[in-house]
Design an enzyme around this catalytic site. Structure first.
Site, PDB file in Angstrom:
ATOM      1  N   LYS A  69       7.343 -16.019  -1.052  1.00  0.00           N
ATOM      2  CA  LYS A  69       7.973 -16.782  -2.127  1.00  0.00           C
ATOM      3  C   LYS A  69       7.409 -16.318  -3.479  1.00  0.00           C
ATOM      4  O   LYS A  69       6.248 -15.889  -3.546  1.00  0.00           O
ATOM      5  CB  LYS A  69       7.780 -18.274  -1.926  1.00  0.00           C
ATOM      6  CG  LYS A  69       6.333 -18.778  -2.102  1.00  0.00           C
ATOM      7  CD  LYS A  69       6.021 -19.103  -3.555  1.00  0.00           C
ATOM      8  CE  LYS A  69       4.559 -19.325  -3.780  1.00  0.00           C
ATOM      9  NZ  LYS A  69       4.198 -19.436  -5.189  1.00  0.00           N
ATOM     10  N   ARG A 118      -0.574  -0.344  -2.956  1.00  0.00           N
ATOM     11  CA  ARG A 118      -1.160   0.578  -3.934  1.00  0.00           C
ATOM     12  C   ARG A 118      -2.678   0.501  -3.941  1.00  0.00           C
ATOM     13  O   ARG A 118      -3.343   1.479  -4.269  1.00  0.00           O
ATOM     14  CB  ARG A 118      -0.632   0.254  -5.337  1.00  0.00           C
ATOM     15  CG  ARG A 118       0.830   0.610  -5.537  1.00  0.00           C
ATOM     16  CD  ARG A 118       1.238   0.359  -6.971  1.00  0.00           C
ATOM     17  NE  ARG A 118       1.093  -1.046  -7.325  1.00  0.00           N
ATOM     18  CZ  ARG A 118       1.199  -1.513  -8.577  1.00  0.00           C
ATOM     19  NH1 ARG A 118       1.421  -0.678  -9.577  1.00  0.00           N
ATOM     20  NH2 ARG A 118       1.065  -2.808  -8.821  1.00  0.00           N
TER      21      ARG A 118
END
Length: 308
Positions: free
Chosen positions: A91, A38
């Site tokens: 993660k 974005r």
């Protein structure tokens, strides 16, 4: 050598620029051909506002590396798996255990590989610590993981939102190592400190025990100034072990026996290439399950408001 895997990255932020892009640039197993984000962009390749647009525009992509906040990772991973792309998950692999379980099933259904990438598990002294502990009798262990969120995550509000993990964002790194080098364990109690103006904890104290009664404690703090602490300690019949520096240095009774430069992300991408070419997945949910258990069993303790 096999042809490079055509890969795209999704979510171009600090971790991508600091770790993923340098690792990919040096690895002949890959050719980075697209990015989606974005806000951020990667120079010299096509950039797109979202993963859907990227996959439509670049159908030759074979794999994607998903590096957005965990709250948004499931939808992106599902989109990629349904398009039969191999998926590398930063993660933590998701905001919940159940959504990652669903992704595992989708990977099998679509014949592609899924990788939950616990980067701290690939720190240089972790395997040496595992080998030492496997040959010793452990009497107790402790995890001390303390760092300054203002240094490592400046102005990143997503970490304080539900699903952002709070102090368990770095704490899960400790758990990724602990679940690899220590006997299987489960949580018996936890106290989580929630700032009165945040939805995720800033500190935690967790007690574990193994099936044979070995006590393991974990102390997490996200407001530590000065030197940062990323240590796992164990008292054994062969000496006191200290795995420090986030898994980079191993000492036994104060003597350093293993100390090498960090190369976690290059090793992660090497492992991802291995599983892609072998047609298998690598998704260990134990660290994420421990975080879920801490939130389930943990006592909520409200502390002073925190402003970063």
């Amino acid at each position: 050598m096999s042809q490079p895997i055509k890969i795209g990255v999704v979510g171009v932020g600090k971790i991508v620029r600091d770790q993923h892009l340098p690792a990919l640039a040096k690895d002949q197993n890959y050719r980075l051909i697209a990015a989606a984000s974005r806000h951020g962009k990667v120079e010299n390749i096509p950039n797109f506002p979202d993963i859907e647009t990227m996959l439509d525009a670049v159908p030759e992509l074979e794999a994607v590396s998903l590096c957005m906040p965990p709250q948004f990772r499931y939808d992106a991973a599902r989109t990629a798996l349904m398009a039969k792309k191999h998926v590398f998950l930063e993660k933590p692999p998701g905001a919940t255990v159940s959504e990652v379980e669903d992704l595992k099933a989708l990977a099998v259904k679509n014949g592609v590989s899924l990788f939950a990438s616990w980067h701290s598990r690939y720190a240089p002294a972790v395997e040496a610590a595992r080998a030492f502990l496997s040959s010793a009798r452990i009497s107790s262990a402790a995890i001390n993981w303390k760092e300054d969120v203002r240094r490592w995550h400046p102005n990143q509000e997503w970490i304080w939102a539900p699903g952002g993990f709070g102090v368990f964002d770095p704490g899960i790194n400790a758990l990724s190592i602990a679940t690899h080098i220590l006997p299987a364990m489960f949580i018996t109690s936890a106290v989580l400190d929630f700032p009165e103006n945040r939805a995720s904890p800033v500190a935690a104290r967790v007690a574990f025990r193994t099936s044979n009664g070995l006590p393991v404690t974990m102390d997490l703090d996200w407001l530590q100034t000065g030197p940062q602490s990323w240590d796992i300690l164990a008292d054994t019949d062969k000496g006191a072990m200290v795995l420090s520096g986030g898994g980079s240095k191993l000492a036994i009774d104060g003597k350093v026996v293993h100390d090498e430069p960090e190369a976690e992300y290059p090793m992660l991408y090497r492992r991802f290439a291995e599983i892609v070419r072998a047609g298998v997945s690598d998704v260990d949910l134990a660290p994420l399950q421990h975080v879920a258990d801490a939130f389930m069993l943990g006592k909520r303790n409200v502390v002073e408001a925190f402003f970063d």
